[in-house]
Design a protein around this motif. Structure first.
Motif, PDB file in Angstrom:
ATOM      1  N   MET A  33       0.829  -1.203   0.000  1.00 41.40           N
ATOM      2  CA  MET A  33       0.000   0.000   0.000  1.00 41.40           C
ATOM      3  C   MET A  33       0.866   1.256   0.000  1.00 41.40           C
ATOM      4  O   MET A  33       0.526   2.249  -0.627  1.00 41.40           O
ATOM      5  CB  MET A  33      -0.929  -0.011   1.209  1.00 41.40           C
ATOM      6  CG  MET A  33      -2.029  -1.048   1.126  1.00 41.40           C
ATOM      7  SD  MET A  33      -3.355  -0.579  -0.001  1.00 41.40           S
ATOM      8  CE  MET A  33      -4.322   0.503   1.068  1.00 41.40           C
ATOM      9  N   ARG A 211      -7.606  -2.471   1.731  1.00 39.66           N
ATOM     10  CA  ARG A 211      -6.629  -2.533   0.646  1.00 39.66           C
ATOM     11  C   ARG A 211      -7.277  -2.398  -0.731  1.00 39.66           C
ATOM     12  O   ARG A 211      -6.612  -2.048  -1.693  1.00 39.66           O
ATOM     13  CB  ARG A 211      -5.823  -3.834   0.735  1.00 39.66           C
ATOM     14  CG  ARG A 211      -4.783  -3.849   1.853  1.00 39.66           C
ATOM     15  CD  ARG A 211      -3.979  -5.137   1.853  1.00 39.66           C
ATOM     16  NE  ARG A 211      -3.485  -5.449   0.533  1.00 39.66           N
ATOM     17  CZ  ARG A 211      -2.339  -4.994   0.027  1.00 39.66           C
ATOM     18  NH1 ARG A 211      -1.553  -4.207   0.749  1.00 39.66           N
ATOM     19  NH2 ARG A 211      -1.975  -5.323  -1.196  1.00 39.66           N
ATOM     20  N   SER A 274      -2.604   5.763   2.109  1.00 35.22           N
ATOM     21  CA  SER A 274      -2.681   4.445   2.740  1.00 35.22           C
ATOM     22  C   SER A 274      -2.263   4.471   4.202  1.00 35.22           C
ATOM     23  O   SER A 274      -2.517   3.515   4.938  1.00 35.22           O
ATOM     24  CB  SER A 274      -1.804   3.446   1.981  1.00 35.22           C
ATOM     25  OG  SER A 274      -0.427   3.632   2.265  1.00 35.22           O
TER      26      SER A 274
END
Length: 307
Positions: A33, A211, A274
């Motif tokens: 990420m 995710r 992220s």
């Protein structure tokens, strides 16, 4: 010659840079990420840039070393400890047999990366060990499993260690609120008011962040937009569903979608995003494709030159 998982935490996944070339078959890329943190962790250890690491989300993850090695930790500060002594991210540490490495609740950021000298060893699936749980691909078992109690994570043991740290000027600012966006061919279909509202509003990360993507709440845009014929989706694409609340699609995104897209977050800004948690606030900032490419080249050059 491995790390043994003592406490699996909320989510710990084996990742490399991703599984590419299969999106036409409905298989997403996966991968880290926070790619910048991932690349720095491998650079600190002189690893291949694609060497497998562990992505640790929210901490509460504990490992015991079965042999000596050298590690690097980057990304979020998850209050890591080595044998109960606090250690900091963005640098390397020597590890000896019997050492206990633990990650606790975040001090800042959300995801940390643990690299080991030479990379963690796992059998690739379709050319990658990247874990995509939804597709049941990759990881330690090849079936997309997250790490669990008792898992043994193999590596090549070594007693060689070099103390290194990422230069301060290269460290990302995870407190940064503005997320850079490049616009695409569908941007022109949004009204001038919607465009202005999108780039001038503050959005809050909802509880639906993972995710696959981050759902945002805030000023609605593009509610008059009609659906489009489903098409391939790039990393960072910002979809606008019928409720007007943006969805930023990330590493484990679906491969096609039929919502209009107002733009796409850049690779570097996607990494910053992220590290945000639900209820954090962000804003979007327009940059050109040339600016985005220059920013990526600069980040990659810093890592390459430092090696």
């Amino acid at each position: 010659m491995a790390f043994k998982v003592i406490q699996p935490g909320m989510l710990a996944l084996l990742q490399d840079l991703g599984r590419h070339g299969y999106q036409h078959l409905g298989i997403t890329s996966g991968g880290p990420m926070d790619e910048l943190a991932f690349r720095w962790a491998n650079a600190l250890l002189d690893n291949d840039s694609n060497a497998a690491q562990i992505e640790i989300t929210f901490g509460m993850f504990t490992l015991e070393a079965q042999a000596s090695t050298s590690i690097a930790i980057t990304g979020a500060d998850l209050r890591a400890t080595l044998n109960d002594k606090v250690i900091l991210p963005w640098q390397t540490y020597p590890i000896h047999k019997g050492d206990v490495l633990a990650f606790h609740r975040p001090r800042f950021g959300l995801r940390a990366y643990l690299a080991v000298k030479g990379g963690f060893l796992a059998q690739p699936v379709l050319g990658s060990v990247a874990t995509v749980m939804r597709e049941k691909l990759g990881g330690l078992t090849g079936a997309g499993d997250k790490l669990s109690n008792g898992n043994l994570l193999p590596f090549h043991a070594t007693t060689q260690h070099q103390q290194r740290a990422v230069p301060r000027l290269a460290l990302p600012n995870y407190d940064q609120v503005e997320i850079d966006v490049v616009t695409g061919y569908q941007f022109k279909h949004f009204s001038g008011l919607d465009r202005a509202r999108f780039f001038s509003s503050t959005y809050t990360l909802s509880q639906h962040c993972d995710r696959m993507g981050y759902r945002l709440t805030g000023a609605a845009v593009g509610q008059d937009q009609k659906g489009i014929i489903s098409e391939g989706i790039a990393y960072g694409a910002i979809q606008i569903p019928s409720d007007g609340q943006p969805i930023v699609l990330l590493r484990d995104r679906q491969t096609i979608g039929g919502y209009p897209k107002i733009g796409c977050v850049t690779n570097f800004s996607g990494a910053l995003l992220s590290q945000k948690k639900p209820d954090d606030s962000i804003g979007f900032r327009y940059i050109s494709v040339d600016q985005a490419e220059r920013e990526r080249h600069l980040q990659m050059a810093r890592i390459h030159q430092w090696r």
